[in-house]
Design a protein around this motif. Sequence first.
Motif, PDB file in Angstrom:
ATOM      1  N   LEU A  84       0.829  -1.204   0.000  1.00 22.48           N
ATOM      2  CA  LEU A  84       0.000   0.000   0.000  1.00 22.48           C
ATOM      3  C   LEU A  84       0.867   1.259   0.000  1.00 22.48           C
ATOM      4  CD1 LEU A  84      -2.791  -1.133   2.467  1.00 22.48           C
ATOM      5  CD2 LEU A  84      -2.968  -0.845  -0.013  1.00 22.48           C
ATOM      6  N   ILE A  85       2.107   1.152   0.487  1.00 19.32           N
ATOM      7  CA  ILE A  85       3.012   2.308   0.496  1.00 19.32           C
ATOM      8  C   ILE A  85       3.369   2.744  -0.928  1.00 19.32           C
ATOM      9  CG2 ILE A  85       5.304   3.120   1.221  1.00 19.32           C
ATOM     10  CD1 ILE A  85       4.937   1.228   3.693  1.00 19.32           C
ATOM     11  N   PRO A  86       3.825   1.820  -1.825  1.00 22.73           N
ATOM     12  CA  PRO A  86       4.089   2.298  -3.190  1.00 22.73           C
ATOM     13  C   PRO A  86       2.826   2.762  -3.913  1.00 22.73           C
ATOM     14  CG  PRO A  86       4.596  -0.043  -3.003  1.00 22.73           C
ATOM     15  CD  PRO A  86       4.280   0.451  -1.631  1.00 22.73           C
ATOM     16  N   ILE A  87       1.693   2.177  -3.598  1.00 23.49           N
ATOM     17  CA  ILE A  87       0.438   2.639  -4.207  1.00 23.49           C
ATOM     18  C   ILE A  87       0.192   4.087  -3.806  1.00 23.49           C
ATOM     19  CG2 ILE A  87      -2.081   2.372  -4.178  1.00 23.49           C
ATOM     20  CD1 ILE A  87      -1.584  -0.653  -3.928  1.00 23.49           C
ATOM     21  N   TYR A  88       0.362   4.388  -2.546  1.00 28.34           N
ATOM     22  CA  TYR A  88       0.202   5.757  -2.067  1.00 28.34           C
ATOM     23  C   TYR A  88       1.191   6.698  -2.750  1.00 28.34           C
ATOM     24  CZ  TYR A  88       0.834   9.781   0.965  1.00 28.34           C
ATOM     25  OH  TYR A  88       0.975  11.053   1.432  1.00 28.34           O
ATOM     26  N   LEU A  89       2.449   6.273  -2.838  1.00 32.74           N
ATOM     27  CA  LEU A  89       3.478   7.127  -3.442  1.00 32.74           C
ATOM     28  C   LEU A  89       3.206   7.386  -4.924  1.00 32.74           C
ATOM     29  CD1 LEU A  89       6.667   5.696  -1.705  1.00 32.74           C
ATOM     30  CD2 LEU A  89       5.461   7.845  -1.209  1.00 32.74           C
ATOM     31  N   ILE A  90       2.718   6.378  -5.641  1.00 29.26           N
ATOM     32  CA  ILE A  90       2.379   6.569  -7.057  1.00 29.26           C
ATOM     33  C   ILE A  90       1.223   7.560  -7.190  1.00 29.26           C
ATOM     34  CG2 ILE A  90       1.396   5.446  -9.105  1.00 29.26           C
ATOM     35  CD1 ILE A  90       2.998   2.924  -8.270  1.00 29.26           C
ATOM     36  N   LEU A  91       0.197   7.384  -6.381  1.00 33.75           N
ATOM     37  CA  LEU A  91      -0.945   8.301  -6.437  1.00 33.75           C
ATOM     38  C   LEU A  91      -0.523   9.722  -6.084  1.00 33.75           C
ATOM     39  CD1 LEU A  91      -3.781   6.170  -4.845  1.00 33.75           C
ATOM     40  CD2 LEU A  91      -3.655   6.966  -7.213  1.00 33.75           C
ATOM     41  N   GLU A  92       0.348   9.852  -5.100  1.00 37.13           N
ATOM     42  CA  GLU A  92       0.798  11.179  -4.705  1.00 37.13           C
ATOM     43  C   GLU A  92       1.670  11.806  -5.793  1.00 37.13           C
ATOM     44  OE1 GLU A  92       2.471  13.137  -0.666  1.00 37.13           O
ATOM     45  OE2 GLU A  92       3.663  11.481  -1.474  1.00 37.13           O
ATOM     46  N   HIS A  93       2.559  11.006  -6.372  1.00 41.82           N
ATOM     47  CA  HIS A  93       3.445  11.517  -7.424  1.00 41.82           C
ATOM     48  C   HIS A  93       2.652  12.008  -8.639  1.00 41.82           C
ATOM     49  CE1 HIS A  93       6.880  11.904 -10.075  1.00 41.82           C
ATOM     50  NE2 HIS A  93       6.263  11.126 -10.946  1.00 41.82           N
ATOM     51  N   LEU A  94       1.592  11.322  -8.959  1.00 43.57           N
ATOM     52  CA  LEU A  94       0.785  11.698 -10.121  1.00 43.57           C
ATOM     53  C   LEU A  94      -0.276  12.741  -9.772  1.00 43.57           C
ATOM     54  CD1 LEU A  94       0.403   8.162 -11.681  1.00 43.57           C
ATOM     55  CD2 LEU A  94       1.915  10.007 -12.423  1.00 43.57           C
ATOM     56  N   HIS A  95      -0.240  13.244  -8.553  1.00 40.62           N
ATOM     57  CA  HIS A  95      -1.159  14.295  -8.086  1.00 40.62           C
ATOM     58  C   HIS A  95      -2.621  13.886  -8.212  1.00 40.62           C
ATOM     59  CE1 HIS A  95       2.335  16.831  -7.798  1.00 40.62           C
ATOM     60  NE2 HIS A  95       2.615  16.590  -9.064  1.00 40.62           N
TER      61      HIS A  95
END
Length: 165
Positions: A84-95
Motif C-alpha cells: 500500500l506504500i508504493p500505491i500511495y506514493l504513485i498516487l501522490e506523485h501523479l497528483h
Amino acid sequence: MWKLKIIIKELWKSFLFLPGTFIHELTHLIVALLLGAKIKSFTIIPRVKFIDRNHYTVVYGSVEFSPKISAFNFLIGMAPLLMLIPIYLILEHLHFFQYNGTYWELYFDELLAFSNWFYISILLELLSGCLPSTQDIKMSFEGLFSFSGLVMFVIIGFIVLTMYR
C-alpha cells in the motif's frame, strides 16, 4: 476432460494476476528473510487442487518458511499490506489526491484520464497483490496469539503507553 477445462480456466486467471502474485509472494519472502526465517521454498507457479468433481482450490503462489519466533508469522503474513506504500506514493506523485486545507481529496477525473490507464493498471495489480490471502490471515493470527506473539504485543503496548504519558 473436466479437469483440463478447469486447469485452463485457472491458468488463464493466474496469468492475469501474475504480476500481483509475484509481488505478493516477494513481500512475504523479503520480510521472512529480514526476520531471519529459514526459507524452504518459493513459487509463483499456480497449482489446482481438486477436492472432488465440483470443488477445487487454486494456489497461485507460496512461500514456505520456518520463523525463528512464532510471533514473526504475523509480520510475515501481513507483509503484502506493505504494498500500500508504493500505491500511495504513485498516487501522490501523479497528483491524484491533494490536501485542500481541510481534508485529502482524490481527483477521479485525473485518475480516469486516458493517458493514465497504464498507471491505473499498475495500481490495480498492486492492489490485487496487497490483499492478504486466507492462508496469510490464518498464519498471522496463529503468530499473534502464540505465546511469543502475546509477549510482543504486551511489550509494544507498554512502550506505546509510556511514550504517551
